[in-house]
Motif scaffolding. Structure first.
Motif, PDB file in Angstrom:
ATOM      1  N   LEU A   1     -10.435   1.159  -4.481  1.00  0.00           N
ATOM      2  CA  LEU A   1      -9.772   0.951  -5.768  1.00  0.00           C
ATOM      3  C   LEU A   1     -10.391   1.843  -6.851  1.00  0.00           C
ATOM      4  O   LEU A   1      -9.673   2.509  -7.599  1.00  0.00           O
ATOM      5  N   ASP A   2     -11.736   1.853  -6.907  1.00  0.00           N
ATOM      6  CA  ASP A   2     -12.389   2.634  -7.968  1.00  0.00           C
ATOM      7  C   ASP A   2     -12.145   4.131  -7.820  1.00  0.00           C
ATOM      8  O   ASP A   2     -11.989   4.843  -8.814  1.00  0.00           O
ATOM      9  N   ASN A   3     -12.109   4.609  -6.574  1.00  0.00           N
ATOM     10  CA  ASN A   3     -11.803   6.025  -6.361  1.00  0.00           C
ATOM     11  C   ASN A   3     -10.441   6.378  -6.950  1.00  0.00           C
ATOM     12  O   ASN A   3     -10.283   7.393  -7.626  1.00  0.00           O
ATOM     13  N   ILE A   4      -9.473   5.508  -6.695  1.00  0.00           N
ATOM     14  CA  ILE A   4      -8.096   5.822  -7.130  1.00  0.00           C
ATOM     15  C   ILE A   4      -7.985   5.682  -8.647  1.00  0.00           C
ATOM     16  O   ILE A   4      -7.341   6.508  -9.309  1.00  0.00           O
TER      17      ILE A   4
ATOM     18  N   GLU B   1      -3.391  -0.138  -7.679  1.00  0.00           N
ATOM     19  CA  GLU B   1      -3.082  -1.215  -6.721  1.00  0.00           C
ATOM     20  C   GLU B   1      -1.721  -0.992  -6.062  1.00  0.00           C
ATOM     21  O   GLU B   1      -1.535  -1.280  -4.882  1.00  0.00           O
ATOM     22  N   ARG B   2      -0.791  -0.476  -6.850  1.00  0.00           N
ATOM     23  CA  ARG B   2       0.536  -0.184  -6.278  1.00  0.00           C
ATOM     24  C   ARG B   2       0.425   0.876  -5.180  1.00  0.00           C
ATOM     25  O   ARG B   2       1.053   0.767  -4.130  1.00  0.00           O
ATOM     26  N   LEU B   3      -0.396   1.898  -5.446  1.00  0.00           N
ATOM     27  CA  LEU B   3      -0.555   2.950  -4.433  1.00  0.00           C
ATOM     28  C   LEU B   3      -1.299   2.427  -3.205  1.00  0.00           C
ATOM     29  O   LEU B   3      -0.988   2.798  -2.073  1.00  0.00           O
ATOM     30  N   ILE B   4      -2.284   1.552  -3.444  1.00  0.00           N
ATOM     31  CA  ILE B   4      -3.017   0.948  -2.315  1.00  0.00           C
ATOM     32  C   ILE B   4      -2.033   0.179  -1.427  1.00  0.00           C
ATOM     33  O   ILE B   4      -2.053   0.301  -0.204  1.00  0.00           O
ATOM     34  N   SER B   5      -1.150  -0.589  -2.049  1.00  0.00           N
ATOM     35  CA  SER B   5      -0.146  -1.327  -1.270  1.00  0.00           C
ATOM     36  C   SER B   5       0.799  -0.361  -0.580  1.00  0.00           C
ATOM     37  O   SER B   5       1.169  -0.561   0.586  1.00  0.00           O
ATOM     38  N   PHE B   6       1.195   0.676  -1.312  1.00  0.00           N
ATOM     39  CA  PHE B   6       2.128   1.644  -0.737  1.00  0.00           C
ATOM     40  C   PHE B   6       1.557   2.230   0.559  1.00  0.00           C
ATOM     41  O   PHE B   6       2.268   2.388   1.555  1.00  0.00           O
ATOM     42  N   PHE B   7       0.265   2.566   0.543  1.00  0.00           N
ATOM     43  CA  PHE B   7      -0.360   3.161   1.730  1.00  0.00           C
ATOM     44  C   PHE B   7      -0.868   2.100   2.712  1.00  0.00           C
ATOM     45  O   PHE B   7      -1.527   2.425   3.682  1.00  0.00           O
ATOM     46  N   ARG B   8      -0.548   0.812   2.428  1.00  0.00           N
ATOM     47  CA  ARG B   8      -0.930  -0.316   3.295  1.00  0.00           C
ATOM     48  C   ARG B   8      -2.437  -0.383   3.486  1.00  0.00           C
ATOM     49  O   ARG B   8      -2.952  -0.548   4.597  1.00  0.00           O
ATOM     50  N   LEU B   9      -3.156  -0.244   2.366  1.00  0.00           N
ATOM     51  CA  LEU B   9      -4.620  -0.288   2.401  1.00  0.00           C
ATOM     52  C   LEU B   9      -5.154  -1.535   1.695  1.00  0.00           C
ATOM     53  O   LEU B   9      -6.353  -1.604   1.379  1.00  0.00           O
ATOM     54  N   ASP B  10      -4.276  -2.538   1.456  1.00  0.00           N
ATOM     55  CA  ASP B  10      -4.664  -3.717   0.655  1.00  0.00           C
ATOM     56  C   ASP B  10      -5.959  -4.373   1.158  1.00  0.00           C
ATOM     57  O   ASP B  10      -6.812  -4.745   0.365  1.00  0.00           O
ATOM     58  N   HIS B  11      -6.076  -4.466   2.487  1.00  0.00           N
ATOM     59  CA  HIS B  11      -7.253  -5.130   3.063  1.00  0.00           C
ATOM     60  C   HIS B  11      -8.533  -4.329   2.832  1.00  0.00           C
ATOM     61  O   HIS B  11      -9.632  -4.836   3.059  1.00  0.00           O
TER      62      HIS B  11
ATOM     63  N   ALA C   1      -3.426   9.082  -2.200  1.00  0.00           N
ATOM     64  CA  ALA C   1      -3.184   8.145  -3.308  1.00  0.00           C
ATOM     65  C   ALA C   1      -3.801   8.683  -4.601  1.00  0.00           C
ATOM     66  O   ALA C   1      -3.209   8.576  -5.678  1.00  0.00           O
ATOM     67  N   MET C   2      -4.991   9.286  -4.482  1.00  0.00           N
ATOM     68  CA  MET C   2      -5.652   9.853  -5.672  1.00  0.00           C
ATOM     69  C   MET C   2      -4.803  10.974  -6.287  1.00  0.00           C
ATOM     70  O   MET C   2      -4.652  11.052  -7.505  1.00  0.00           O
ATOM     71  N   ALA C   3      -4.233  11.813  -5.423  1.00  0.00           N
ATOM     72  CA  ALA C   3      -3.394  12.907  -5.936  1.00  0.00           C
ATOM     73  C   ALA C   3      -2.128  12.355  -6.592  1.00  0.00           C
ATOM     74  O   ALA C   3      -1.608  12.924  -7.553  1.00  0.00           O
ATOM     75  N   PHE C   4      -1.631  11.222  -6.084  1.00  0.00           N
ATOM     76  CA  PHE C   4      -0.376  10.657  -6.600  1.00  0.00           C
ATOM     77  C   PHE C   4      -0.576   9.874  -7.900  1.00  0.00           C
ATOM     78  O   PHE C   4       0.400   9.491  -8.539  1.00  0.00           O
ATOM     79  N   MET C   5      -1.830   9.616  -8.296  1.00  0.00           N
ATOM     80  CA  MET C   5      -2.084   8.837  -9.512  1.00  0.00           C
ATOM     81  C   MET C   5      -1.548   9.518 -10.771  1.00  0.00           C
ATOM     82  O   MET C   5      -1.285   8.852 -11.770  1.00  0.00           O
ATOM     83  N   ALA C   6      -1.404  10.831 -10.734  1.00  0.00           N
ATOM     84  CA  ALA C   6      -0.899  11.524 -11.928  1.00  0.00           C
ATOM     85  C   ALA C   6       0.623  11.462 -12.005  1.00  0.00           C
ATOM     86  O   ALA C   6       1.212  12.000 -12.933  1.00  0.00           O
TER      87      ALA C   6
END
Ligand SMILES: Nc1ncnc2c1ncn2[C@@H]1O[C@H](COP(=O)(O)OP(=O)(O)OP(=O)(O)O)[C@@H](O)[C@H]1O
Length: 250
Positions: A98-101, A129-139, A159-164
């Motif tokens: 989460l913190d990385n993103i 959090e939306r990107l984490i869910s999108f990539f199915r990394l919630d756990h 996900a980091m690249a998509f944050m912008a």
């Protein structure tokens, strides 16, 4: 015909006597997933770095949505909606997923995202959090990025690249070192992201299976020149492409 999201015009780049990129021109339309392939040393990375302002070509121009961006730095391109991922991962291993993103989102401050959500941390956390869910990394949300598998770290990197909220992302060997199961997941998520957001991707990749099943169009470089362009099926059947690969020993 719509204005291309990316226009590459007559790019030339040499290193000493080596003409790494020779008069390369192509357009990319909004929403395309374009593969850029070629044997080792054919100029793919050099071309990427010229497009992204990390190398200065001797000749040629790059336009993003009709605007000449030649000479702009990566941070300026970012603000124009152009993102990238690197061959080497850019995650911080001692920080959580989460913190990385979120951190990537903070780096893109002033980007489209902050216009959408405001610059506050709550907006960034929500977007991450939306990107984490999108990539199915919630756990794995609170897991240190360094303890993830390589393929999972590649997902975090994307996900980091998509944050912008980029409209164009250049992906540098996204499949490199990723196992088969994770590769299928990565491809499926990139296709879904492209379909949901209309984000355009330009992908350098050595993994032919991956590139041919991911991309809508493929451009082939050999010795710095474009030798072929077409659908994956056309490229697979192109004798010049087969020759370039066999001749190059790739
Ligand atoms: N900084 C540099 N200094 C000198 N020569 C370079 C430099 N960068 C690239 N080259 C040369 O330019 C040519 C194109 O290299 P480039 O890395 O762009 O190819 P590539 O298609 O990305 O290769 P690979 O698939 O192996 O990553 C090669 O001959 C390479 O040796």
């Amino acid at each position: 015909m719509n204005m291309p999201i990316l226009s590459v015009r007559n790019i030339e780049k040499s290193f000493g006597g080596i003409r790494a990129v020779r008069d390369v021109s192509f357009d990319v339309q909004k929403g395309e997933i374009l593969g850029l392939i070629g044997p080792n040393g054919s100029g793919k990375s050099t071309l990427f770095n010229c497009i992204l302002g990390q190398l200065k070509p001797e000749r040629g121009e790059v336009e993003v949505q009709g605007r000449n961006v030649s000479g702009l730095r990566a941070s300026q391109l970012n603000k124009l909606g152009v993102g990238r991922t690197f061959q080497q991962l850019s995650v911080f291993p001692k920080m959580s997923v989460l913190d990385n993103i979120i951190l990537a989102g903070q780096e893109h401050h002033g980007s489209m995202l902050s216009r959408l959500f405001g610059p506050g941390d709550a907006g960034l956390t929500e977007a991450a959090e939306r990107l984490i869910s999108f990539f199915r990394l919630d756990h794995l949300r609170d897991t240190l990025a360094g303890s993830l598998s390589y393929g999972q770290q590649k997902l975090v990197d994307a996900a980091m690249a998509f944050m912008a909220g980029p409209s164009l992302v250049l992906l540098d060997e996204p499949a490199g070192g990723v196992n088969l199961t994770m590769l299928a997941h990565l491809k499926e998520r990139l296709v879904a992201y492209n379909a949901e957001h209309g984000t355009t991707f330009v992908v350098i990749e050595h993994n032919m299976e991956f590139v041919m099943s991911l991309c809508t169009r493929v451009i082939v470089l050999a010795e710095g020149e474009v030798i072929a362009e077409g659908t994956p099926a056309e490229i697979r059947a192109n004798p010049q492409v087969i020759d370039a690969y066999l001749g190059g020993g790739a």
